[in-house]
Enzyme design. Sequence first.
Site, PDB file in Angstrom:
ATOM      1  N   TYR A 143      77.075-109.179  22.118  1.00 30.77           N
ATOM      2  CA  TYR A 143      76.964-107.952  20.947  1.00 30.77           C
ATOM      3  C   TYR A 143      77.861-107.016  21.458  1.00 30.77           C
ATOM      4  O   TYR A 143      78.543-106.322  20.560  1.00 30.77           O
ATOM      5  CB  TYR A 143      75.718-107.555  20.753  1.00 30.77           C
ATOM      6  CG  TYR A 143      75.071-108.340  19.531  1.00 30.77           C
ATOM      7  CD1 TYR A 143      74.649-109.584  19.776  1.00 30.77           C
ATOM      8  CD2 TYR A 143      74.470-107.648  18.551  1.00 30.77           C
ATOM      9  CE1 TYR A 143      73.808-110.371  18.833  1.00 30.77           C
ATOM     10  CE2 TYR A 143      74.076-108.214  17.441  1.00 30.77           C
ATOM     11  CZ  TYR A 143      73.734-109.571  17.602  1.00 30.77           C
ATOM     12  OH  TYR A 143      72.849-110.491  16.709  1.00 30.77           O
ATOM     13  N   LYS A 194      70.367-120.069  28.937  1.00 30.57           N
ATOM     14  CA  LYS A 194      71.118-121.157  28.817  1.00 30.57           C
ATOM     15  C   LYS A 194      71.858-121.274  30.118  1.00 30.57           C
ATOM     16  O   LYS A 194      73.128-121.419  30.181  1.00 30.57           O
ATOM     17  CB  LYS A 194      72.101-121.047  27.653  1.00 30.57           C
ATOM     18  CG  LYS A 194      72.887-122.456  27.180  1.00 30.57           C
ATOM     19  CD  LYS A 194      72.009-123.229  26.326  1.00 30.57           C
ATOM     20  CE  LYS A 194      72.825-124.472  26.410  1.00 30.57           C
ATOM     21  NZ  LYS A 194      72.070-125.883  25.869  1.00 30.57           N
ATOM     22  N   ASP A 227      67.886-123.865  23.408  1.00 33.35           N
ATOM     23  CA  ASP A 227      67.819-125.096  22.394  1.00 33.35           C
ATOM     24  C   ASP A 227      66.299-125.688  22.356  1.00 33.35           C
ATOM     25  O   ASP A 227      65.716-125.687  21.418  1.00 33.35           O
ATOM     26  CB  ASP A 227      68.830-125.979  22.767  1.00 33.35           C
ATOM     27  CG  ASP A 227      68.911-126.499  23.999  1.00 33.35           C
ATOM     28  OD1 ASP A 227      68.124-125.844  24.948  1.00 33.35           O
ATOM     29  OD2 ASP A 227      69.599-127.451  24.328  1.00 33.35           O
ATOM     30  N   ASP A 251      68.176-112.567  18.635  1.00 36.33           N
ATOM     31  CA  ASP A 251      68.321-112.333  17.257  1.00 36.33           C
ATOM     32  C   ASP A 251      68.080-113.747  16.409  1.00 36.33           C
ATOM     33  O   ASP A 251      67.377-113.690  15.255  1.00 36.33           O
ATOM     34  CB  ASP A 251      69.725-112.283  17.209  1.00 36.33           C
ATOM     35  CG  ASP A 251      70.265-112.021  15.548  1.00 36.33           C
ATOM     36  OD1 ASP A 251      69.646-111.338  15.077  1.00 36.33           O
ATOM     37  OD2 ASP A 251      71.224-112.669  15.221  1.00 36.33           O
ATOM     38  N   ASP A 255      64.138-114.605  13.965  1.00 39.45           N
ATOM     39  CA  ASP A 255      64.174-115.168  12.674  1.00 39.45           C
ATOM     40  C   ASP A 255      63.485-116.093  12.609  1.00 39.45           C
ATOM     41  O   ASP A 255      62.595-116.561  11.620  1.00 39.45           O
ATOM     42  CB  ASP A 255      65.670-115.458  12.017  1.00 39.45           C
ATOM     43  CG  ASP A 255      66.314-114.169  11.391  1.00 39.45           C
ATOM     44  OD1 ASP A 255      65.917-112.785  11.971  1.00 39.45           O
ATOM     45  OD2 ASP A 255      66.964-114.295  10.554  1.00 39.45           O
TER      46      ASP A 255
HETATM   47  C1  IPM Z   1      68.713-107.952  13.568  1.00 41.81           C
HETATM   48  C2  IPM Z   1      69.710-108.146  12.509  1.00 41.81           C
HETATM   49  C3  IPM Z   1      71.206-107.248  13.359  1.00 41.81           C
HETATM   50  C4  IPM Z   1      71.469-108.209  14.556  1.00 41.81           C
HETATM   51  C5  IPM Z   1      72.201-107.373  12.215  1.00 41.81           C
HETATM   52  C6  IPM Z   1      72.037-106.622  11.040  1.00 41.81           C
HETATM   53  C7  IPM Z   1      73.469-106.541  12.914  1.00 41.81           C
HETATM   54  O1  IPM Z   1      70.169-109.399  12.467  1.00 41.81           O
HETATM   55  O2  IPM Z   1      68.170-107.000  13.614  1.00 41.81           O
HETATM   56  O3  IPM Z   1      68.124-109.012  13.937  1.00 41.81           O
HETATM   57  O4  IPM Z   1      72.127-108.918  14.564  1.00 41.81           O
HETATM   58  O5  IPM Z   1      70.904-107.587  15.500  1.00 41.81           O
HETATM   59 MG    MG Z   2      68.714-110.677  13.092  1.00 41.34          MG
END
Ligand code: IPM
Ligand code: MG
Length: 370
Positions: A143, A194, A227, A251, A255
């Site tokens: 990042y 990884k 993975d 990240d 999710d």
């Molecule tokens: C998160 C989001 C952010 C990230 C984006 C909006 C920059 O997806 O907080 O998970 O990738 O960190």
């Molecule tokens: Mg995110």
Amino acid sequence: MAVVRKILSLAGDGIGPEVMAATRKVMDWVQSTGHVKFEVTEGLIGGASYDVHKVPLTDATIAQAKTSDAVLLACIGGPQYDTLAYELRPERGLLRLRKEMGLFANLRPAIVMEALATASSLKAELVRNLDIMIVRELIGGVYFGEPRGIEDLPGIGRRGFNTQVYSTPEIIRVARAAFELARKRGKKLCSVDKANVLESSVVWRDEVTKLHKAEYSDIDLSHMYVDNCAMQLVRNPKQFDVIVTDNLFGDILSDLASMMTGSLGMLPSASLGAADANGRQAALYEPVHGSAPDIAGKGIANPLAMITSFNMMLRYSFSMGAEADLIDKAMQNVLSAGVRTADIVEPGQKPVGTLEMADAVVAELKRLAK
Ligand code: IPM
Ligand code: MG
């Protein structure tokens, strides 16, 4: 005398102002108990800041964030900003804020509330009572790594490039945060990398292993490739207690983990920095979900991830565990009673709106506190 806590509220874009308004209702309730006074300043971030200041975050807002006791942020982004130059995009504001505040440890708990076990896209028995904590490194890795950019390749097209990089101190500080959390929980930590492909992961794994040996041998440490971890999270999520991983992997995995809890609208997060000499720790609290432009302005977004993020603020920044426990209980009861926003509604239930959900939580808090 009530203690004064300075909070910077950044509602951001999309559904942000709606879920923030809902959360303010819970905040008001906490304040009404008389133990604390929240001094809330409102600021702009993301597209909302761009619309006014032509940048996604101003220096003044960063300065405010740094002098607040904690920052509460909703979400940023929207399709109208997708064509902006890279540096002006809403995401840049969020990433800069995390970096400037030094928030290296991002805690993303995936907890399945009993009433929602059947709302998960996984089988209820796989997720019932699930309680895992993902610790994501937040201000390093690909990042932020340099060099990065897009360059022209005359006659061929373009080349986009980024750098995945981790150094010893960056790994140790986030690993330490994860080991400490594991010690307070189930004493199990899985470090995800990884290392079969990436040098940055080889160093990551070595440093985590060394720290474990030196200071945390009471914790059951394992290592897993990312993975495989994605697969294991879906196959048997309860094998995990605390997971520590880098910025990009965290990240993605968070999710994924959010869907186990029923909806992305349920997952909160806390981002923490190092403690200063007075023990004060920079902290920002935000839901994991994005700005959901498709439902923005309709008053139907689920505010629970935002409310739970505020709850983490009570716990981690203000040592108000008793109040936080009560809010958790109130949310659980409300969900058990069948009060659901559209994202977690089940057959036979009528969905409620964002503010109605918050009102239901506050009504339950009043009942519980009697
Ligand atoms: C998160 C989001 C952010 C990230 C984006 C909006 C920059 O997806 O907080 O998970 O990738 O960190
Ligand atoms: Mg995110």
